[in-house]
Design an enzyme around this catalytic site. Sequence first.
Site, PDB file in Angstrom:
ATOM      1  CE  LYS A  51      56.167 -11.207 -28.069  1.00 57.47           C
ATOM      2  NZ  LYS A  51      57.199 -11.811 -28.970  1.00 57.47           N
ATOM      3  CE1 TYR A  79      55.581  -6.468 -30.107  1.00 57.95           C
ATOM      4  CE2 TYR A  79      55.992  -8.630 -31.058  1.00 57.95           C
ATOM      5  CZ  TYR A  79      56.346  -7.612 -30.191  1.00 57.95           C
ATOM      6  OH  TYR A  79      57.465  -7.740 -29.412  1.00 57.95           O
TER       7      TYR A  79
END
Length: 331
Positions: A104, A188
């Site tokens: 990510k 996140y």
Amino acid sequence: MNNDKKLGVALAGLGYYATEQLAAALQQTAHCCLAAIVTGTPSKIPYWKEQYNIAEADIYSYENFDAIKDNPEVDVVYVVLPPSMHKEYTIRAAKAGKHVFCEKPMAMSVAECEAMIKACKDNKVNLAIGYRCQHDPNTQAYQRFAKEQTFGKIRMVTCGAGYFDARTNHWKQIKALGGGVMYDMGVYALQGARLATGEEPIAVTAQHFTTRPEIYKEVDETTLFQLQFPSGAVATCQTSFGIQMNYLQVNCEKGWFRLDPFSAYSGNKGSSSAGAIDFPLKSQQAKQLDDDAQALLQGQSLLVPGEEGLRDIRVVEAIYQSAKSGKVVKI
Ligand code: NAD
């Protein structure tokens, strides 16, 4: 590939995450092994040779990386490079006929994510994004709360993900390399809101702030963003390279739940109006690697495919747009 085989993983990019987390996690997996390394820094090679018994033939540079197609020991290339390089190395790995695990944030734009997904489809390989938290039973517990409406309808999510980064000239602070907190830690907080509601946002507003303008000249240090969901649920999220925070608070019609931390490597846990949330996990990264390996070995779908990385980047693009324009951006 058959069920007895271990999946051979090549780590591309030997920085902090590959060296300190993934290499160690690979040793703890049941279904993977470290098969090769890709590095542009020859001085790193002796450590890897000694520590993990990597043969000369399994060591690649960025220049000869494409030759990995001829290495039968490598089933998967795990891209652990700065985000600006994710697209190129995912596509090169796919063209080499290897499955791809990509860290990510998936890439810098929706267009890049789409190109990566297409390249993997065209070359008949699978693409997983390294969203380790989705493999954590604590995350899976709150995803269930949304699905089963354990506490009634989800109404409000408050989520924060950040740490103090003392570095001044790392790729995280350089736009051309994929820096910016919204890409790095922001995903996140965004995942917290998306997974806790089980919905996709339809509108966003966002604002950037910095307390260190001399360092954060070209990318965001702190970003606040607000999301609206189709059900009417709202989320208010924070992410920062200057503030330590790691929590997810969800308020529902008939109760609440809270995890603190919610996206750490280990020790995620929390409480709710119905009791504790605590599912201990030895290694999140080993679980992620084993879940993905098993899916590939058994021909099943991956838990976190490229499409999931793309969903986040679509919202991230809207967040940057809103912070720039000061307006609501509809998705
Ligand atoms: P890092 O800076 O420690 O490592 C990056 C690696 O890329 C280094 O080995 C560096 O030599 C190499 N590299 C190659 N070309 C480069 C270039 N032009 N500029 C800079 N570095 C170059 O970074 P990291 O923390 O290991 O992050 C790598 C990836 O892993 C990122 O996508 C990051 O978001 C991701 N990550 C994920 C997690 C997680 O929990 N899932 C945690 C940390 C990092």
